[in-house]
Motif scaffolding. Structure first.
Motif, PDB file in Angstrom:
ATOM      1  N   TRP A  52      -6.856   5.694  -5.972  1.00 32.87           N
ATOM      2  CA  TRP A  52      -7.178   7.120  -6.595  1.00 32.87           C
ATOM      3  C   TRP A  52      -5.906   7.812  -6.675  1.00 32.87           C
ATOM      4  CZ3 TRP A  52      -9.009   5.033  -1.923  1.00 32.87           C
ATOM      5  CH2 TRP A  52      -8.405   5.456  -0.918  1.00 32.87           C
ATOM      6  N   ASN A  53      -4.901   7.518  -6.072  1.00 35.65           N
ATOM      7  CA  ASN A  53      -3.789   8.047  -5.989  1.00 35.65           C
ATOM      8  C   ASN A  53      -2.264   7.239  -5.784  1.00 35.65           C
ATOM      9  OD1 ASN A  53      -1.516   9.981  -5.814  1.00 35.65           O
ATOM     10  ND2 ASN A  53      -2.215  11.061  -4.002  1.00 35.65           N
ATOM     11  N   SER A  54      -1.835   6.790  -6.902  1.00 38.22           N
ATOM     12  CA  SER A  54      -0.608   5.847  -6.656  1.00 38.22           C
ATOM     13  C   SER A  54       0.606   6.638  -6.211  1.00 38.22           C
ATOM     14  CB  SER A  54      -0.323   5.441  -8.003  1.00 38.22           C
ATOM     15  OG  SER A  54       0.054   6.621  -8.909  1.00 38.22           O
ATOM     16  N   GLN A  55       0.756   7.936  -6.217  1.00 40.66           N
ATOM     17  CA  GLN A  55       1.943   8.381  -5.253  1.00 40.66           C
ATOM     18  C   GLN A  55       1.377   8.933  -4.006  1.00 40.66           C
ATOM     19  OE1 GLN A  55       4.935   8.695  -7.144  1.00 40.66           O
ATOM     20  NE2 GLN A  55       3.735   7.488  -8.483  1.00 40.66           N
ATOM     21  N   GLN A  56       0.361   8.494  -3.477  1.00 42.37           N
ATOM     22  CA  GLN A  56      -0.003   9.066  -2.103  1.00 42.37           C
ATOM     23  C   GLN A  56       0.985   8.905  -1.138  1.00 42.37           C
ATOM     24  OE1 GLN A  56      -3.890   7.938  -1.121  1.00 42.37           O
ATOM     25  NE2 GLN A  56      -3.674   8.888   1.021  1.00 42.37           N
ATOM     26  N   TYR A  57       1.771   7.956  -1.146  1.00 42.07           N
ATOM     27  CA  TYR A  57       2.737   7.732   0.072  1.00 42.07           C
ATOM     28  C   TYR A  57       4.256   7.801  -0.440  1.00 42.07           C
ATOM     29  CZ  TYR A  57      -1.466   5.815   2.440  1.00 42.07           C
ATOM     30  OH  TYR A  57      -2.794   5.861   2.748  1.00 42.07           O
ATOM     31  N   THR A  71       0.859  13.702   6.886  1.00 39.06           N
ATOM     32  CA  THR A  71       0.895  14.660   5.762  1.00 39.06           C
ATOM     33  C   THR A  71       0.428  13.975   4.478  1.00 39.06           C
ATOM     34  OG1 THR A  71       3.209  14.457   4.879  1.00 39.06           O
ATOM     35  CG2 THR A  71       2.795  16.164   6.611  1.00 39.06           C
ATOM     36  N   ASP A  72       0.741  12.477   4.437  1.00 43.08           N
ATOM     37  CA  ASP A  72       0.021  11.798   3.071  1.00 43.08           C
ATOM     38  C   ASP A  72      -1.171  11.266   3.321  1.00 43.08           C
ATOM     39  OD1 ASP A  72       2.478  12.566   1.738  1.00 43.08           O
ATOM     40  OD2 ASP A  72       3.384  10.576   1.857  1.00 43.08           O
ATOM     41  N   GLY A  73      -1.726  11.327   4.495  1.00 44.37           N
ATOM     42  CA  GLY A  73      -3.208  11.112   5.036  1.00 44.37           C
ATOM     43  C   GLY A  73      -3.379   9.463   5.235  1.00 44.37           C
ATOM     44  N   TYR A 104      -1.039  11.061  15.316  1.00 39.51           N
ATOM     45  CA  TYR A 104      -0.340   9.903  14.865  1.00 39.51           C
ATOM     46  C   TYR A 104       1.267   9.852  14.592  1.00 39.51           C
ATOM     47  CZ  TYR A 104      -0.575   5.748  12.173  1.00 39.51           C
ATOM     48  OH  TYR A 104      -0.295   4.372  11.626  1.00 39.51           O
ATOM     49  N   THR A 105       1.735  11.099  14.324  1.00 38.18           N
ATOM     50  CA  THR A 105       3.144  11.311  13.975  1.00 38.18           C
ATOM     51  C   THR A 105       3.858  10.996  15.419  1.00 38.18           C
ATOM     52  OG1 THR A 105       3.158  12.500  11.778  1.00 38.18           O
ATOM     53  CG2 THR A 105       5.030  12.800  13.457  1.00 38.18           C
ATOM     54  N   THR A 106       3.284  11.713  16.233  1.00 40.09           N
ATOM     55  CA  THR A 106       3.948  11.480  17.799  1.00 40.09           C
ATOM     56  C   THR A 106       3.895  10.321  18.421  1.00 40.09           C
ATOM     57  OG1 THR A 106       3.453  13.943  18.049  1.00 40.09           O
ATOM     58  CG2 THR A 106       3.953  12.704  20.051  1.00 40.09           C
ATOM     59  N   LYS A 107       2.949   9.569  18.088  1.00 41.69           N
ATOM     60  CA  LYS A 107       2.460   8.258  18.653  1.00 41.69           C
ATOM     61  C   LYS A 107       3.535   7.306  18.174  1.00 41.69           C
ATOM     62  CE  LYS A 107      -2.171   8.764  19.959  1.00 41.69           C
ATOM     63  NZ  LYS A 107      -3.602   8.650  19.688  1.00 41.69           N
ATOM     64  N   LEU A 115       0.806  -1.253   0.102  1.00 41.41           N
ATOM     65  CA  LEU A 115      -0.023  -0.002  -0.133  1.00 41.41           C
ATOM     66  C   LEU A 115       0.910   1.303   0.049  1.00 41.41           C
ATOM     67  CD1 LEU A 115      -2.913   1.534   0.211  1.00 41.41           C
ATOM     68  CD2 LEU A 115      -2.497   1.176   2.809  1.00 41.41           C
ATOM     69  N   LEU A 116       2.040   1.158   0.750  1.00 44.84           N
ATOM     70  CA  LEU A 116       2.808   2.404   0.879  1.00 44.84           C
ATOM     71  C   LEU A 116       3.511   2.630  -0.446  1.00 44.84           C
ATOM     72  CD1 LEU A 116       4.536   1.977   4.582  1.00 44.84           C
ATOM     73  CD2 LEU A 116       2.571   3.608   3.708  1.00 44.84           C
ATOM     74  N   VAL A 117       3.998   1.428  -0.944  1.00 42.90           N
ATOM     75  CA  VAL A 117       4.707   1.276  -2.214  1.00 42.90           C
ATOM     76  C   VAL A 117       3.649   1.823  -3.440  1.00 42.90           C
ATOM     77  CG1 VAL A 117       6.125   0.168  -3.927  1.00 42.90           C
ATOM     78  CG2 VAL A 117       6.487  -0.359  -1.567  1.00 42.90           C
ATOM     79  N   ASN A 118       2.572   1.276  -3.754  1.00 43.50           N
ATOM     80  CA  ASN A 118       1.981   1.437  -4.671  1.00 43.50           C
ATOM     81  C   ASN A 118       0.863   2.360  -4.366  1.00 43.50           C
ATOM     82  OD1 ASN A 118       3.240  -0.864  -6.117  1.00 43.50           O
ATOM     83  ND2 ASN A 118       1.755  -2.106  -4.916  1.00 43.50           N
ATOM     84  N   GLY A 119       0.428   2.934  -3.325  1.00 42.93           N
ATOM     85  CA  GLY A 119      -0.151   3.988  -3.176  1.00 42.93           C
ATOM     86  C   GLY A 119      -1.781   3.425  -3.160  1.00 42.93           C
ATOM     87  N   THR A 120      -2.922   4.145  -3.290  1.00 41.04           N
ATOM     88  CA  THR A 120      -4.233   4.063  -3.309  1.00 41.04           C
ATOM     89  C   THR A 120      -4.784   3.712  -4.749  1.00 41.04           C
ATOM     90  OG1 THR A 120      -5.027   6.347  -3.032  1.00 41.04           O
ATOM     91  CG2 THR A 120      -4.700   5.142  -0.998  1.00 41.04           C
TER      92      THR A 120
END
Length: 214
Positions: free
Chosen positions: A161-166, A184-186, A193-196, A154-159
């Motif tokens: 609707w957006n293959s570059q999302q991550y 930031t990438d949603g 989330y980032t802090t945790k 999922l991180l590599v291929n994205g979603t």
């Protein structure tokens, strides 16, 4: 007669004194039992608490040992930092104890659309400044490794609707940049989330699994 009276008076005095002494002994015994019970109970509570903490620590260590080797393998193959994968698995699945993780092997809260391999469960989303409970359709996996690989892809291929999302997550040089990019990438709606993720990585020294990945 006077002697008999003195004898009787003396005997009554001794009886009263003995009765008083017995009462004192009983009170002292009660106090002693209370003190021993109180401190014994405190020690029991402390021991129970320490035991529970030790059990939790052992469970956490076991969970990291369970997912870390495959996270490293995926990191070498897809260049996703293992520390991020492990930390997300910990946070998203609550150390593998959530219903989604324990029953359906979904360690990352990954959603799907196909009814044949998904399950509708309640989840919390942070929307318009508040947490709300909604129904979400989540992927069901046969094994936790399948879940981990799907997360990496999922991180590599994205979603859809957006293959570059991550893309920013993949390009991050370290876990701090990657944790910020996840936000930031949603990936998640949780504003913390980032802090945790960063706290988990630092607390459990997950950075060591990133060596040699990038």
């Amino acid at each position: 007669m006077p002697q008999k009276k003195r004898y009787t008076a003396g005997r009554n005095y001794r009886r009263k004194r003995n009765k008083k002494n017995n009462t004192t002994y009983i009170l002292l015994a009660i106090i002693a039992v209370f003190v021993v019970s109180f401190f014994g109970y405190r020690r029991y509570v402390q021991y129970k608490s320490e035991t529970q903490v030790e059990v939790v620590q052992q469970d956490h260590t076991a969970f990291v040992k369970k997912v870390a080797p495959y996270a490293v393998d995926l990191g070498r193959e897809y260049s996703v930092l293992p520390s991020i994968t492990i930390a997300q698995a910990i946070l998203e699945s609550n150390w593998g104890t959530s219903s989604l993780a324990s029953q359906y092997n979904n360690y990352f809260g990954i959603k799907g659309e196909d009814p044949s391999n998904t399950k509708v469960l309640q989840t919390k989303e942070y929307t318009d400044g508040q947490w709300i409970t909604i129904n979400g359709r989540f992927r069901v996996y046969s094994d936790f490794r399948e879940s981990m690989k799907d997360h990496t892809k999922l991180l590599v291929n994205g979603t859809t609707w957006n293959s570059q999302q991550y893309k920013q997550v993949l390009q991050s040089k370290d876990y701090i940049e990657a944790a910020v990019a996840l936000q930031t990438d949603g990936y998640a709606t949780d504003p913390g989330y980032t802090t945790k993720i960063i706290r988990i990585i630092q607390k459990y020294n997950l950075k060591k699994y990133d060596e040699g990945i990038k």
